[in-house]
Design an enzyme around this catalytic site. Structure first.
Site, PDB file in Angstrom:
ATOM      1  N   PHE A 285       2.662  43.814  75.647  1.00 45.45           N
ATOM      2  CA  PHE A 285       3.050  42.574  76.318  1.00 45.45           C
ATOM      3  C   PHE A 285       4.508  42.253  76.052  1.00 45.45           C
ATOM      4  CE2 PHE A 285       1.780  41.270  72.051  1.00 45.45           C
ATOM      5  CZ  PHE A 285       2.787  40.382  71.689  1.00 45.45           C
TER       6      PHE A 285
ATOM      7  N   CYS B 267       7.233  42.931  88.711  1.00 45.10           N
ATOM      8  CA  CYS B 267       5.840  43.353  88.877  1.00 45.10           C
ATOM      9  C   CYS B 267       5.431  43.450  90.339  1.00 45.10           C
ATOM     10  CB  CYS B 267       4.888  42.439  88.112  1.00 45.10           C
ATOM     11  SG  CYS B 267       5.261  42.353  86.338  1.00 45.10           S
TER      12      CYS B 267
END
Length: 244
Positions: A164, A181
């Protein structure tokens, strides 16, 4: 089952000691091999990277930054699309063996929940958005729905890799060079921007560590309610998970 006491946290490099992405990837592989062999406990690497774009397996050619501003663009073996890492962003690589009763998606939810709770402790309300990976804020007077933490993982031989990134006070100008993304209809934010004060990586580390220890102890928990679903156009899965 791996006990919480066996989870080791290692700060690999922050600030001027930020770890180059490829060096951190080598370190991940070294730690991963030890966890697979059983010669070392599950380990969470916490660090910052110098500016770098990493392209996951689902990254399309047009999604790469045309002008990366001097940052490297590295192809990686995790799920997901392209994202950015840089100073002011806490990057965490949990390298842990998944217990038999914990599925890969359950693991992802636990990491998300740890970050949601860490954000709450720091003063920012977040949740998941079904159809999109990461940790999000609702649209409000400050802007559209926006992501404050990204996830992308790989599981090999039952042990996790990658992990993460939590935006603490990273320069958001880097995100103007690409579509984070692959999601064009939402924004990106930082804890600092949301709280109108500087929240540095150093402040976030102990909070994130405490919540990761809790949720990676593999005990039952009640997840934070999701926000409204926002599936990616043409994509059914919420997050792509790679296994051998």
């Amino acid at each position: 089952m791996e006990r919480v006491s066996e989870l080791e946290f290692r700060t690999a490099g922050l600030g001027e000691d930020a770890v180059e992405y490829l060096a951190a990837w080598d370190l991940q592989r070294e730690v991963h091999a030890g966890v697979v062999e059983g010669s070392r406990p599950g380990t969470v690497l916490l660090l910052e990277h110098p500016p770098v774009y990493t392209a996951g397996k689902r990254t399309d050619p047009h999604e790469r930054p045309a002008d990366p501003g001097g940052a490297a663009v590295v192809d990686v073996d995790r799920g997901g699309k392209i994202t950015f890492h840089g100073p002011g962003q806490l990057v965490g690589y949990p390298i842990v063996r998944l217990p038999e009763h914990v599925r890969v998606v359950d693991y992802v939810r636990r990491v998300e929940e740890a970050l949601i709770q860490a954000c709450a402790e720091l003063g920012v309300t977040t949740a998941r958005v079904p159809g999109r990976s990461g940790v999000w804020l609702r649209a409000d007077h400050r802007g559209p729905e926006r992501k404050v933490a990204a996830l992308g993982i790989r599981v090999s031989r039952g042990v996790t890799m990658h992990g993460f990134s939590l935006n603490c006070d990273v320069d958001l100008g880097w995100y103007d060079r690409f579509v984070p993304c692959g999601i064009a209809d939402a924004g990106v934010t930082t804890l600092s921007a949301e709280l109108d004060r500087r929240v540095g990586v150093e402040e976030a580390i102990p909070v994130v560590e405490r919540h990761l220890r809790h949720y990676l102890a593999w005990e039952p928990y009640t997840p934070t309610p999701d926000y409204e679903p926002r599936p990616e156009p043409g994509r059914a899965p919420r997050i792509q998970l790679l296994t051998p």
